[in-house]
Structures are given as C-alpha cells and as structure tokens.
Design a protein around this motif. Structure first.
Motif, mmCIF file in Angstrom:
data_model
loop_
_atom_site.group_PDB
_atom_site.id
_atom_site.type_symbol
_atom_site.label_atom_id
_atom_site.label_comp_id
_atom_site.label_asym_id
_atom_site.label_seq_id
_atom_site.Cartn_x
_atom_site.Cartn_y
_atom_site.Cartn_z
ATOM 1 N N HIS A 33 0.835 -1.202 0.000
ATOM 2 C CA HIS A 33 0.000 0.000 0.000
ATOM 3 C C HIS A 33 0.875 1.259 0.000
ATOM 4 C CE1 HIS A 33 -3.077 -2.875 0.770
ATOM 5 N NE2 HIS A 33 -2.735 -3.085 2.032
ATOM 6 N N PRO A 34 0.715 2.143 -0.990
ATOM 7 C CA PRO A 34 1.574 3.329 -1.065
ATOM 8 C C PRO A 34 1.155 4.455 -0.127
ATOM 9 C CG PRO A 34 0.084 3.270 -2.940
ATOM 10 C CD PRO A 34 -0.153 2.003 -2.175
ATOM 11 N N THR A 35 -0.109 4.447 0.315
ATOM 12 C CA THR A 35 -0.619 5.523 1.178
ATOM 13 C C THR A 35 -1.567 4.932 2.217
ATOM 14 O OG1 THR A 35 -2.568 5.938 -0.203
ATOM 15 C CG2 THR A 35 -0.537 7.162 -0.749
ATOM 16 N N PRO A 36 -1.817 5.653 3.297
ATOM 17 C CA PRO A 36 -2.812 5.180 4.267
ATOM 18 C C PRO A 36 -4.201 5.020 3.640
ATOM 19 C CG PRO A 36 -1.481 6.935 5.213
ATOM 20 C CD PRO A 36 -1.134 6.869 3.758
ATOM 21 N N GLN A 37 -4.518 5.891 2.673
ATOM 22 C CA GLN A 37 -5.818 5.809 2.014
ATOM 23 C C GLN A 37 -5.969 4.507 1.225
ATOM 24 O OE1 GLN A 37 -3.761 8.458 1.859
ATOM 25 N NE2 GLN A 37 -4.903 9.938 3.108
ATOM 26 N N MET A 38 -4.904 4.069 0.555
ATOM 27 C CA MET A 38 -4.968 2.824 -0.213
ATOM 28 C C MET A 38 -5.040 1.615 0.726
ATOM 29 S SD MET A 38 -5.246 3.617 -3.326
ATOM 30 C CE MET A 38 -5.003 2.004 -4.070
ATOM 31 N N LYS A 39 -4.381 1.709 1.872
ATOM 32 C CA LYS A 39 -4.497 0.647 2.872
ATOM 33 C C LYS A 39 -5.932 0.547 3.371
ATOM 34 C CE LYS A 39 -2.816 -0.843 7.406
ATOM 35 N NZ LYS A 39 -1.929 -0.538 8.557
ATOM 36 N N LEU A 40 -6.554 1.695 3.627
ATOM 37 C CA LEU A 40 -7.942 1.713 4.087
ATOM 38 C C LEU A 40 -8.874 1.153 3.019
ATOM 39 C CD1 LEU A 40 -10.019 2.531 6.219
ATOM 40 C CD2 LEU A 40 -10.063 4.825 5.186
ATOM 41 N N ALA A 41 -8.614 1.481 1.756
ATOM 42 C CA ALA A 41 -9.451 0.965 0.671
ATOM 43 C C ALA A 41 -9.374 -0.552 0.613
ATOM 44 C CB ALA A 41 -9.010 1.572 -0.658
ATOM 45 N N PHE A 42 -8.186 -1.095 0.805
ATOM 46 C CA PHE A 42 -8.026 -2.550 0.811
ATOM 47 C C PHE A 42 -8.790 -3.167 1.987
ATOM 48 C CE2 PHE A 42 -5.963 -6.534 1.871
ATOM 49 C CZ PHE A 42 -5.733 -7.120 0.630
ATOM 50 N N GLU A 43 -8.659 -2.556 3.165
ATOM 51 C CA GLU A 43 -9.330 -3.087 4.357
ATOM 52 C C GLU A 43 -10.851 -3.057 4.195
ATOM 53 O OE1 GLU A 43 -7.738 -0.585 7.358
ATOM 54 O OE2 GLU A 43 -5.935 -1.800 7.672
ATOM 55 N N GLU A 44 -11.365 -2.023 3.539
ATOM 56 C CA GLU A 44 -12.809 -1.921 3.341
ATOM 57 C C GLU A 44 -13.327 -2.961 2.350
ATOM 58 O OE1 GLU A 44 -13.299 2.128 2.189
ATOM 59 O OE2 GLU A 44 -13.437 2.866 4.272
#
Length: 361
Positions: A93-104
């Motif tokens: 994940h390059p950003t916290p936002q992309m990590k959150l998108a994956f988790e969702e």
C-alpha cells in the motif's frame, strides 16, 4: 489447398483458437508474420481476479479463472512445457488511504483478498510503511513459451504460413446463412481455400476493413525488463508499478496505459518513472536490460469481439481482449471453436452480432 479454417494471427487468441480446432480434428492454416513486439509477446502474463483502485472482481472471473487454469495446463502438458504457475500479487500500500481501501474491500472480496502470512519477510527487499495486502489466487502465464512452442507445433503440422496477411488477395464468395453445410468458400492468395476465415490479428484489427467500425480503443503499453538478483520469484510485487517474474530469470516492470500517443516507441518519461519508483521502493540492486512497448487491441466496452460479420458470415473475428487477454482468450477461443464445430451459441455479451447495425453500413 483447401482447409477448414484460416486464422490470421498467432497471438494468444489465434494460438488457442487453432489449438481447439485442431483438437476437434479440423484442418487449419494460421497466417502470421513473426514480429519482435506484439501485444501478446510483451504482455506480463498476469491473471488477476480483481481490478482497479476500487478492487472489484473482474468480469466473469469465477468462470474465466478455472477455465484458464485448465486450458494452459492442458496445452502445456501436450507441448511439454510449464505454461502456468500460481504467483499471488503482494500489494504494497503506497498511502494510508490505499491501505484503508483494501481493508474496506476485504470483507466483500474475501475470496480473493487477504493479508500475507509473513509480511515482515519482505522488509529485506522493499521499503514500505503502510502494510501489504495479498491477492490470492493469481496466475502467471509464460506467454512467450506458449507462443514459441505452439508455433513449432503448427510448423510440424504444415499449419503455418509465416507471411504478412494481404487482405487485397482475399476473395470472398457470395454470403450464405451462418453455420450451414453449404458455406461459401473464401480464397486467399490463390493458394488457400476455406469455409471460414477468422481474424485474430490484435492491434492490426484497427485497420481491418471488415471490422474497423467496431469500437476499438487504441492503447499503448510500455514495460521495462530488468535483472534483479535475490528477489524471490514466487510472487508478483505491486506498488504503483508491477514487478513480475518474466522469461530467462528476468523481471517485467510496468505497465502504462496510454490512450493518446504519437508512436509506439518506448519513452524516456516511462523509464524515468520506473527508475524513480524503484529507487524509493526496492532495496536490491537492479539492471535494466530492455525497454519495450506495443499497442493493445483494447475496446471501449471492455468486452471481446467474437463471431462473424453480419454481411460476410464466412469472415470472423476473435479480438478486442485488451489487458485481460490471458484470461479472456482461452475461454472465448473455445466458445468460437465450439460454435464453428458444433453450432453452439456464443455468449451474447461477446458476440460481435451486437454491432450488426454498425458493421452492416
């Protein structure tokens, strides 16, 4: 010389179509001029069940993926080559936002998304700060091995003409209803006569006079070929760009999706982008050994073009696979082969008859 079917092009689509027709006992002639860089030859070979920043399942993947696994395995066994292997994508994940998108998306796409068992093991190879997700299963196709070995098989069966198809040397007989026992004969170059001619010509289809009115979308892709020693080859690594195991112990790094381009030459801008990304992400040394580019046969609908011309039913097409060719081509090649041999219907979403009004102009 009379054959049952002429196939123009020996990319993934043309290879599988000829494979299935020969398996069915049909006499086939493939016409294909060898070229160093085609969409099939420079493809990464990845079959990924999810797509896009929203991480959604790709169209028909639950049907396409198991079919592709069987198709590549069966062809490989016949050719004595390992054409398919599982290589899951590790998504850094390059950003916290992309990590959150994956988790969702994880609870929704839990058939394909998970966390890797040993995420910390990759700290010796990469710099990353927001974790890793895994896409599982993913498959990796050795496209060049497939194309080379099937080409050799076609030659041994006298089923290959290595020349550029000249459409000016094509003579089409009067049309008759599709799939009758009295199909008109089509003659090519005074040497070949056939009941059906099918274009599997990739990006050349943009200029094919029979199918040029289809909603093609010209798309250019670039990739960097590198040597990276000591990087484990059992996964695909993703962070903005993909690092994919390729032939000869090299790595394929890409790719771009350029919709507005002047030529098909590799660009310094893409190379600079890859080098910048690798300098920040990859801890291991690397050596760039090649920079390749090609044009993909993409289309606006993102659905394949399969079937026969409404006014010339002895002229067919298997094209428009875009970036999903490795998963789409085997399934729709089998659909078209079954349609030719047994008269079974094509999937309506892929059948080129959906453009009958446009093609009948």
């Amino acid at each position: 010389m009379e054959v049952d079917y002429i196939i123009v092009g020996q990319g993934i689509s043309g290879s599988f179509l000829s494979w299935y027709l020969i398996q069915a006992g049909k006499k086939v002639m493939v016409i294909d001029q060898p070229q160093p860089y085609t969409a099939s030859k420079v493809a990464s070979g990845v079959i990924n069940p999810v797509t896009g920043r929203r991480i959604v399942s790709t169209w028909m993947i639950e049907t396409l993926m198991p079919f592709a696994l069987d198709a590549y395995t069966n062809m490989g066994e016949t050719l004595g080559a390992n054409l398919i292997s599982q290589a899951n994508i590790l998504d850094f994940h390059p950003t916290p936002q992309m990590k959150l998108a994956f988790e969702e998306r994880l609870p929704v796409e839990n058939k394909y998304l998970r966390y890797p068992d040993n995420a910390t093991a990759y700290e010796q190879y990469f710099n990353y700060y927001f974790g890793i997700g895994e896409i599982n299963p993913c498959y990796l196709i050795d496209v060049n091995l497939l194309l080379d070995n099937w080409r050799k098989a076609l030659k041994t069966q006298n089923a290959l003409l290595e020349e550029t198809f000249d459409i000016n040397k094509l003579v089409i007989a009067n049309s008759s209803p599709l799939n009758t026992h009295h199909s008109p004969l089509t003659t090519y170059n005074l040497r070949l006569t056939t009941k059906k001619l099918i274009f599997c010509d990739g990006a050349a289809g943009f200029n094919n006079p029979y199918f040029s009115l289809l909603p093609y979308a010209k798309n250019k892709g670039e990739a960097i070929i590198t040597e990276i020693k000591d990087l484990p080859r059992n996964n695909i690594y993703k962070q903005g760009i993909n690092i994919v195991p390729w032939k000869d112990n090299l790595w394929w790094i890409g790719s771009t999706y350029e919709w507005d381009f002047k030529d098909l030459n590799p660009t310094p801008a893409f190379r600079a982008k890859v080098e910048q990304q690798l300098s920040q992400w990859l801890k291991l040394p690397y050596t760039i050994v090649d920079h390749i580019a090609s044009e993909r046969p993409a289309n606006l609908e993102r659905r394949p073009f399969v079937g026969f011309h409404p006014k010339h039913p002895n002229i067919g097409i298997l094209n428009g696979m875009g970036t999903k060719g490795c998963s789409l081509a085997p399934y729709f090649a089998k659909q078209l082969a079954d349609n030719l041999v047994n008269g079974t219907p094509l999937l309506p979403q892929a059948d080129v008859q959906r453009f009958s009004k446009v093609l009948s102009r």
